[in-house]
Design a protein around this motif. Sequence first.
Motif, short mmCIF file in Angstrom:
data_model
loop_
_atom_site.label_atom_id
_atom_site.label_comp_id
_atom_site.label_asym_id
_atom_site.label_seq_id
_atom_site.Cartn_x
_atom_site.Cartn_y
_atom_site.Cartn_z
N ARG A 181 38.84 5.83 -5.50
CA ARG A 181 37.86 7.28 -4.95
C ARG A 181 38.61 7.72 -3.78
O ARG A 181 39.17 6.62 -2.87
CB ARG A 181 36.40 7.00 -5.33
CG ARG A 181 36.32 8.88 -4.45
CD ARG A 181 35.12 8.55 -3.92
NE ARG A 181 34.09 8.78 -4.97
CZ ARG A 181 33.12 7.07 -5.06
NH1 ARG A 181 33.00 6.58 -4.49
NH2 ARG A 181 32.40 7.14 -6.22
N CYS A 182 39.54 8.75 -3.73
CA CYS A 182 40.19 9.35 -2.33
C CYS A 182 39.10 10.07 -2.00
O CYS A 182 38.02 10.43 -2.05
CB CYS A 182 40.78 10.43 -3.08
SG CYS A 182 41.34 11.50 -1.52
N LYS A 183 38.72 9.11 -0.39
CA LYS A 183 37.83 9.76 0.05
C LYS A 183 37.70 11.12 0.76
O LYS A 183 37.06 11.43 1.90
CB LYS A 183 37.74 8.65 1.61
CG LYS A 183 37.41 6.99 1.38
CD LYS A 183 37.04 6.13 2.43
CE LYS A 183 38.39 5.48 3.11
NZ LYS A 183 38.05 4.42 3.61
N VAL A 184 39.52 12.14 0.84
CA VAL A 184 39.55 12.65 0.97
C VAL A 184 38.76 14.00 0.02
O VAL A 184 38.14 15.19 0.77
CB VAL A 184 40.64 13.25 1.19
CG1 VAL A 184 40.83 14.82 1.99
CG2 VAL A 184 41.72 12.54 2.76
N CYS A 185 39.83 13.89 -0.87
CA CYS A 185 38.96 14.85 -2.16
C CYS A 185 37.84 14.28 -3.46
O CYS A 185 37.54 15.51 -3.67
CB CYS A 185 39.76 15.39 -2.76
SG CYS A 185 40.83 13.96 -4.14
N GLY A 186 37.66 13.24 -3.40
CA GLY A 186 36.33 12.58 -4.23
C GLY A 186 37.64 11.93 -5.75
O GLY A 186 36.89 11.90 -6.71
N TYR A 187 39.26 12.74 -5.86
CA TYR A 187 39.67 12.54 -6.84
C TYR A 187 39.30 10.78 -7.55
O TYR A 187 39.48 10.11 -6.93
CB TYR A 187 41.27 12.70 -6.48
CG TYR A 187 42.48 11.90 -7.71
CD1 TYR A 187 41.91 12.06 -9.05
CD2 TYR A 187 42.95 10.40 -7.40
CE1 TYR A 187 42.96 11.84 -10.23
CE2 TYR A 187 43.63 9.83 -8.46
CZ TYR A 187 43.83 10.88 -10.22
OH TYR A 187 44.83 10.65 -11.02
N ILE A 188 39.62 10.18 -8.38
CA ILE A 188 39.36 9.00 -8.70
C ILE A 188 41.13 8.19 -9.30
O ILE A 188 41.17 9.10 -10.58
CB ILE A 188 38.13 8.69 -9.87
CG1 ILE A 188 36.16 8.63 -8.98
CG2 ILE A 188 38.33 6.92 -10.49
CD1 ILE A 188 35.57 8.18 -9.38
N THR A 214 50.59 9.13 -3.72
CA THR A 214 50.07 10.22 -3.00
C THR A 214 48.79 10.49 -3.27
O THR A 214 48.89 10.81 -4.66
CB THR A 214 50.22 11.27 -1.84
OG1 THR A 214 50.83 12.32 -2.54
CG2 THR A 214 51.37 10.50 -0.89
N CYS A 215 47.47 10.80 -3.18
CA CYS A 215 46.45 11.42 -3.73
C CYS A 215 47.14 13.10 -4.34
O CYS A 215 47.49 14.13 -4.33
CB CYS A 215 45.17 11.67 -3.34
SG CYS A 215 44.12 13.70 -4.07
N PRO A 216 47.39 12.85 -6.22
CA PRO A 216 47.68 14.28 -6.58
C PRO A 216 47.64 15.20 -6.27
O PRO A 216 47.35 16.77 -6.32
CB PRO A 216 47.90 13.63 -7.79
CG PRO A 216 46.74 12.27 -7.95
CD PRO A 216 46.13 12.09 -6.91
N ILE A 217 45.84 15.27 -6.04
CA ILE A 217 44.40 16.53 -5.87
C ILE A 217 45.51 17.01 -4.15
O ILE A 217 45.78 18.29 -4.04
CB ILE A 217 43.34 16.87 -5.66
CG1 ILE A 217 43.60 15.91 -7.43
CG2 ILE A 217 42.71 17.83 -5.80
CD1 ILE A 217 42.18 16.34 -7.84
N CYS A 218 44.70 15.93 -3.22
CA CYS A 218 45.41 16.37 -1.95
C CYS A 218 45.89 15.83 -0.65
O CYS A 218 46.48 16.25 0.30
CB CYS A 218 43.97 15.93 -0.88
SG CYS A 218 43.35 14.41 -0.97
N GLY A 219 47.09 14.98 -1.85
CA GLY A 219 47.70 14.31 -1.11
C GLY A 219 47.78 13.29 0.15
O GLY A 219 48.59 13.17 0.44
N ALA A 220 46.59 13.13 0.04
CA ALA A 220 46.32 11.83 1.31
C ALA A 220 46.97 10.48 0.40
O ALA A 220 47.38 9.97 -0.65
CB ALA A 220 44.30 11.47 1.48
N GLN A 221 47.02 9.55 1.41
CA GLN A 221 47.90 8.48 1.70
C GLN A 221 47.00 7.19 0.58
O GLN A 221 45.60 7.63 0.94
CB GLN A 221 48.34 7.95 3.09
CG GLN A 221 48.95 9.00 3.70
CD GLN A 221 50.79 9.11 2.92
OE1 GLN A 221 51.24 8.28 2.80
NE2 GLN A 221 51.36 9.90 2.90
FE FE Z 1 42.44 13.23 -2.82
#
Ligand code: FE
Length: 228
Positions: A181-188, A214-221
Amino acid sequence: MNLDALFTLNCGMYILCSGTEKEPSGLIINALVQVTAFPNQVIASVNKESLTHKAIDRSGVFTVSVLERETPLQLIGLYGFFSGKNKAKFSNVKYFIGKTGAPVITEHSVAYLEAKMVSKLDAGTHFLYLGEVLEAEFLNPELKPMLYTYYRDVKGGKVPRTAATYHASPGEEQGVFDRYRCKVCGYIYDSRYGDPDSGIEPGTPFDDLPFQWTCPICGAQRDQFEQV
Ligand code: FE
């Protein structure tokens, strides 16, 4: 109280734009509803932290594009997780300037409307804009609109993708999958389904994702992900 019950309310996925050709502004909203037919009016809920509500206040108009079901996460992320303060939101997307002078996003959009602001209600974190519809038209009538539940559950990776892009993955029989899970936006990220919007095949383990992914939604590493 179970707030999940509220997820049964139908919401869509929309890009609301305002401003002008010189100073366009836009963001993702999911709360938009037609409230009267005579005259034709809608209410849109816009976060106060966004630049877009200021653009509506200045220009008195807004447009809404109805996103289609298979809208790539990158487009949703661009308008949903980035501010126009530090990201050019209109340089790589298709849009035109509508009759209100505000931009109308056309890519991955089923239909659009243009409205002039009639009134505004302070709802705490959001402003609710009542707008009279001045224009409405289909853009890609053959596409289906995306519901917020579909975005949250399917595109966000919480339940299996039923999209046409889904294919059974090589690890399906062995049951070897991982979920992060992305800790920034919740994307799994679910290795069973991969990340087709970023060209990642189903069955790709998290550890095998390309370095630049990177996270496809928020770009997090990748180091912003935790295993679930
Ligand atoms: Fe994200």
